[in-house]
Write a protein that holds these residues in place. Sequence first.
Motif, short mmCIF file in Angstrom:
data_model
loop_
_atom_site.label_atom_id
_atom_site.label_comp_id
_atom_site.label_asym_id
_atom_site.label_seq_id
_atom_site.Cartn_x
_atom_site.Cartn_y
_atom_site.Cartn_z
N ARG A 194 0.83 -1.22 0.00
CA ARG A 194 0.00 0.00 0.00
C ARG A 194 0.86 1.27 0.00
O ARG A 194 0.62 2.21 0.77
CB ARG A 194 -0.95 0.00 1.21
CG ARG A 194 -2.06 -1.03 1.09
CD ARG A 194 -3.03 -0.91 2.24
NE ARG A 194 -2.42 -1.30 3.51
CZ ARG A 194 -2.30 -2.56 3.92
NH1 ARG A 194 -2.74 -3.55 3.15
NH2 ARG A 194 -1.75 -2.86 5.07
N PHE A 206 -4.99 4.61 -7.53
CA PHE A 206 -4.75 3.97 -6.24
C PHE A 206 -4.77 5.01 -5.12
O PHE A 206 -3.72 5.35 -4.56
CB PHE A 206 -3.38 3.25 -6.25
CG PHE A 206 -3.26 2.17 -7.29
CD1 PHE A 206 -3.94 0.96 -7.15
CD2 PHE A 206 -2.46 2.35 -8.40
CE1 PHE A 206 -3.82 -0.04 -8.10
CE2 PHE A 206 -2.33 1.36 -9.36
CZ PHE A 206 -3.02 0.15 -9.22
N PHE A 210 -0.79 1.75 -3.53
CA PHE A 210 -0.63 0.87 -4.68
C PHE A 210 -1.19 -0.52 -4.39
O PHE A 210 -0.88 -1.13 -3.36
CB PHE A 210 0.85 0.77 -5.04
CG PHE A 210 1.13 -0.09 -6.24
CD1 PHE A 210 0.73 0.30 -7.50
CD2 PHE A 210 1.81 -1.29 -6.11
CE1 PHE A 210 1.01 -0.48 -8.61
CE2 PHE A 210 2.10 -2.08 -7.20
CZ PHE A 210 1.69 -1.68 -8.46
N GLY A 211 -1.99 -1.02 -5.32
CA GLY A 211 -2.61 -2.33 -5.13
C GLY A 211 -2.22 -3.36 -6.16
O GLY A 211 -2.66 -4.52 -6.07
#
Length: 451
Positions: A194, A206, A210-211
């Motif tokens: 994340r 996102f 970040f996924g």
Amino acid sequence: MSLALTLGSAAVWGLAHLWAGRRVTGVLLMGGYAILVTAVTVTLLQAQSELISLAVQPDWLRTFALSALLFAAATVAVVIRSYQLVRPESMPDTARYLSALAVGLLCALVIAPMAYVARLALVSQRVVTSVFAANTAPIPVDPWRGRERVNLLLIGADAAPGRPGVRTDSMTVASIDTRTGETVLFGLPRNLERVPMPAGPARDRFPYGFGGESPYTPGLLNEVFQYAEDYPDMVPGAPRGHRGPTLLKRTISEITGLDITNYAMVDMSGFADIINAMGGVKVTVKQPIVYGRQNEGLIRAGTHKLSGEEALWFGRARTYSDDYVRMGRQKCLMNAVAKQADPVTVLRSFEKLADATMHAVSTDIPQALLPNLIDLSDKVKQAKIKSFQFVPPLINTAYPDYPLIKHKISTILAESESESESKAEPAAPGLARGPRRHTEEDAVTLDSACN
């Protein structure tokens, strides 16, 4: 006698001309040669840093190569004319042929080293233009003016066969004090989750970190590079090959709070070629390291000179260890390579190193900035390099405390600058003066951690 004078004229222009009574020509040749030799000697002794700066400028490298060839041509012309002036008028055919052969060999001995020097200069020019970015904007005479620190992102990329894409498994920010050269390396684990994204399309996609490509990937920091390459809209306007490093720089700037200006990325397989070209690298192995696809290799504890393959596994193996131990070994390996790449080693294997570098290294550092970076690197070599890793228990990589990371970085840099200004011995080991703020495991001098 004629061959001796001819040989002497190769070492001191005009010697044979003076012997033959061509005094004006001899004096002019000898004077010009003396001026040239003196200028070169003084430059080598007193302007070494300037020479190194010129050695990374393509135009100067081409000029240097041409100058070496012109000097060789001029010396050959002097040798041939000298022999014509001092050879006996009547000689047996055998003696004439042998003398001509000797003069030809002397000319070859003159040409060979100059041709080799010219080749090295042209190879260097090819490395600079292949690896470093073309100049897109003028560089100030002093690019560090008004900047206390310059921050560079150092990336180790693993693009192994059978594993598509590029994984940035080693990410280190080198924060360099532009006044003193004192450097702090901040290591970020590849498995941070994340991670906060920079403002723009990346944060829009996102907003909570970040996924990745859920549910196919876990969304780790080491996926950001390849994700940007696969999705051009993440970095609008950036061409392929530039999207990944651009987004990764911006992302790590967001994590650290540092303005990261440039990056340098080394492909790990290519890194092994660089070490092989050096003839190996000597490192201290603290614990035995099992390596190989089937754990078939072993690097024993102790100080060893590792081959390229062994060094690659030293930096990437995590059998019976973890990512965080591996991060520490990677920094030790970088430190060892930097220290052992001395001029003699580089010259001995120059072309192999150049070829390996062109295949292994990519960067957005502009060519025009190289002379300034070389000057800065001289300061870095004289200063201490300290290392700080954001690893457990300080940072839980599944639930990272990103404000804490920023706070730690700002505190460490403030302490480092304070130490530089005071020039006083610290009261306790570690980075901090006064009350300790970090654990020995968190912040160490790189040399002490690697030996």
